[in-house]
Design an enzyme around this catalytic site. Sequence first.
Site, mmCIF file in Angstrom:
data_model
loop_
_atom_site.group_PDB
_atom_site.id
_atom_site.type_symbol
_atom_site.label_atom_id
_atom_site.label_comp_id
_atom_site.label_asym_id
_atom_site.label_seq_id
_atom_site.Cartn_x
_atom_site.Cartn_y
_atom_site.Cartn_z
ATOM 1 N N HIS B 272 0.926 -1.345 -0.013
ATOM 2 C CA HIS B 272 0.053 -0.019 -0.058
ATOM 3 C C HIS B 272 1.129 1.113 0.000
ATOM 4 C CE1 HIS B 272 0.261 1.157 4.519
ATOM 5 N NE2 HIS B 272 0.226 -0.365 4.250
ATOM 6 N N ASP B 284 6.477 0.658 6.896
ATOM 7 C CA ASP B 284 4.812 0.492 6.704
ATOM 8 C C ASP B 284 4.234 1.686 5.800
ATOM 9 O OD1 ASP B 284 2.044 -0.421 6.699
ATOM 10 O OD2 ASP B 284 1.997 0.544 8.844
ATOM 11 N N GLU B 318 -4.766 2.000 2.483
ATOM 12 C CA GLU B 318 -4.873 1.062 3.441
ATOM 13 C C GLU B 318 -5.161 1.182 4.770
ATOM 14 O OE1 GLU B 318 -3.721 -2.275 6.507
ATOM 15 O OE2 GLU B 318 -2.557 -0.303 6.071
ATOM 16 N N ASP B 346 3.098 -6.284 3.533
ATOM 17 C CA ASP B 346 2.928 -5.241 4.304
ATOM 18 C C ASP B 346 3.144 -5.667 5.872
ATOM 19 O OD1 ASP B 346 1.879 -2.810 5.445
ATOM 20 O OD2 ASP B 346 -0.190 -3.791 5.253
ATOM 21 N N HIS B 413 3.444 2.305 12.843
ATOM 22 C CA HIS B 413 2.536 3.773 13.217
ATOM 23 C C HIS B 413 2.941 4.678 14.019
ATOM 24 C CE1 HIS B 413 -1.209 0.862 11.976
ATOM 25 N NE2 HIS B 413 -0.406 0.922 10.944
#
Lengths: 448, 448
Positions: B272, B284, B318, B346, B413
């Site tokens: 993504h 990520d 995503e 991913d 994240h």
Amino acid sequence: MKRYFLLLLLFSSLALADDQAATASMLRDKALDSTKGWDIVESLTTEVGPRLAGTDADKRAVRWARALLEQSRDAGAFDKVWLEPVSFPIWQRHREQARVVSPYPQPLTITALGYSGSTDGEISAEVIAFPNLASLQAADEKLVAGKIVFINQPMFRDREGAGYAEVVPNRYAAGSVAKEKGAVAALIRSAGTDSHRFPHSGASTREDDPLPAAALSAPDAEQLQRILDRGETLTVALDINVSEQPGGESYNVIAQIDGRVDAKKVVLIAAHLDSWDLGTGAIDDGAGVAITVAAAQLIGELPQRPKHSVRMVLFANEEQGIWGAKAYAEQHKDELKNHLFASESDFGAGPVWRFDSANEALMNKAMPHLAALSIEKGGEASSAGPDITPLLEAGVPIFQLQQDGIDYFDYHHTADDTLDKIDAKDLQQNIAAWAVVTFLAAEDLGSE
Amino acid sequence: MKRYFLLLLLFSSLALADDQAATASMLRDKALDSTKGWDIVESLTTEVGPRLAGTDADKRAVRWARALLEQSRDAGAFDKVWLEPVSFPIWQRHREQARVVSPYPQPLTITALGYSGSTDGEISAEVIAFPNLASLQAADEKLVAGKIVFINQPMFRDREGAGYAEVVPNRYAAGSVAKEKGAVAALIRSAGTDSHRFPHSGASTREDDPLPAAALSAPDAEQLQRILDRGETLTVALDINVSEQPGGESYNVIAQIDGRVDAKKVVLIAAHLDSWDLGTGAIDDGAGVAITVAAAQLIGELPQRPKHSVRMVLFANEEQGIWGAKAYAEQHKDELKNHLFASESDFGAGPVWRFDSANEALMNKAMPHLAALSIEKGGEASSAGPDITPLLEAGVPIFQLQQDGIDYFDYHHTADDTLDKIDAKDLQQNIAAWAVVTFLAAEDLGSE
């Protein structure tokens, strides 16, 4: 008669040495089995947290320390506890933001350096990079004027933190040198060994009308370098709002165990109570507070006071320029001749691995106990913590319990300096070493 | 005559298998010697950086991806490149601050969860803690109403990221369950394995009029727990300003190598393109973009197209709920029967250690090449990346190249998801594995 007297003297001297050794061993074992140190640093970092000198949090830290030490005094571990005032300007950060304006817009992570100036709203300018301070100092003013200076010097990692001495001049002087050359702001790659998104704060040299100066995290510094390596014109915007106001006050918080033979003669052990504002000051210097307070408490709990006094000093405002240490040295200048030794714990919570002292008697008495803590015999101590510098310069003898600082500069002066970075076992090892050496230093070091 | 024909068929089949094996080996070796992957992720993270879906940065990411793939197409590696629009609401964070009001005033590090609501200025309330979501769900409304809910569930570390499934429901549902019970806000301990001062963002379940919901870094969560463990009434203030607006648009960016025999039959490999806004989206999912684009490029540079098509999809948005993947599955629903396989990279940039597929022929052909990359033979694949879920549910066969994710949730994240977390050698190993498996999957998998 004379021969008999000498024999008696020899026996009592041997007995004394035996007593000392037994007490030192006992102190060491008690320290290795005690949660005193952990409890202290857990309490300080939780109940006070960040404690920037001169702020309300700093006042709470002083109250916390005073209450802790007075409680120990009331339990008999100390003979007196007192505060000595320290004055300094209050520097504070209010806002610090940065972003790449072009060619690749994105936010940057920065933190203002202590005594930085403000940008007075957002400013934006082209970035000019230098590999170190010397190359900035050598740069043509025409190239630098109107730009944001960026010093991108990585720090190498080692156990003694030797890399810090190489890069910390960038932090002290980048702003002032950049200002001389007409730059609008200065950025430095953080003086740190980590590769995390944490900028490292720390003091710059205080001066009138300072330039805005900030540290980038290592990944941010590398990001800027990658953009510059493409041959692009890099424009960065900075919004730094800080303030300096006069009238800051804090206190050196001091506890003393009076010597049984000569209380005027003191062994001074220290840490600093203040911290930077980003983390909770766990390794810098909550650990040192825990180590030296716990070591002093253990000595104060012995059935007998040592021959000379043990003075435990929690210095005010070390971070912005050893303000408390300077005040102490000035206030006590006439007594410094009675300071037998001075040493500070201010290098995190890693285990002690080397003992340095020029005093052979202390070395010889301490090493059998320290060796069992995996501590090597070193040589003459060259320093004993930042707050001891004024005492060292005034001729006070020092010793040093050199800690393993291999990861100290991963966390130093960052938001990540929190309790979880401290290993309770390592803390106990430190306390054991400090208790042994402080006790022996305060005892008779006469010939064995 | 018949026997002769069969013998010819056998020889040509063996020759074909030999050709396939030689090509797969060559692809693997080229991948291990190529900087393609590193160059791609270095470019994406530097020249675009954070790319939250629907923002200007996301638009720049789409332009970046299109330019990259069109350049490859013009060089002959792809046959076509196109964009497919994806619509979704734009959620953005503007301000997120938290502090302990009492008993021990100090700042906290938080980040708002995706689809969180705002506090509309600073709010402050008592904190009530729960060890997990179930205990919040079971709690008496009277105890929760008017308070800030705090779920403090640590995540365990393992190679497959199994701990994530345990804690991610807290992120999805803490806000909505807290709201049902009359709470004013929700805090969760980050779904992460690190002990750094980085809160981990991530989507919560989108709903009307959501409660403010944020993640605390692990050290901050432990700090709150220590205060609560003292039996103190803990009051926290939150200032969260976020926005959701309709009309967000982005694109699935797609490149295809047309199959030489049947171009309608496709092997879909994916990553993504969007990222969260805190870091630069390196692991990520910049890594996945680099791995799958580079693998596809290597296949496209072969002298001959594979039998079936290789379709490389960079999915839009995503992070906030596989918006791009759902749009793809809907838009291509009539062609999904022609999707031979689908898989997404991913899970960071760690090395692949296991290959999973229910297809024995693919497994048998791939394993000799993968074994040399230290990849074990697994079993049936249970998942193949979040964006493949709609395809899996529609019956598309999957394979999985399972990566070592032992440190993936240290960075996932967070602001710390930056290029320096990627090991260039591990990236090459991934690309080698993807090139081999994708090539073989797109070739004839008939009996050997």
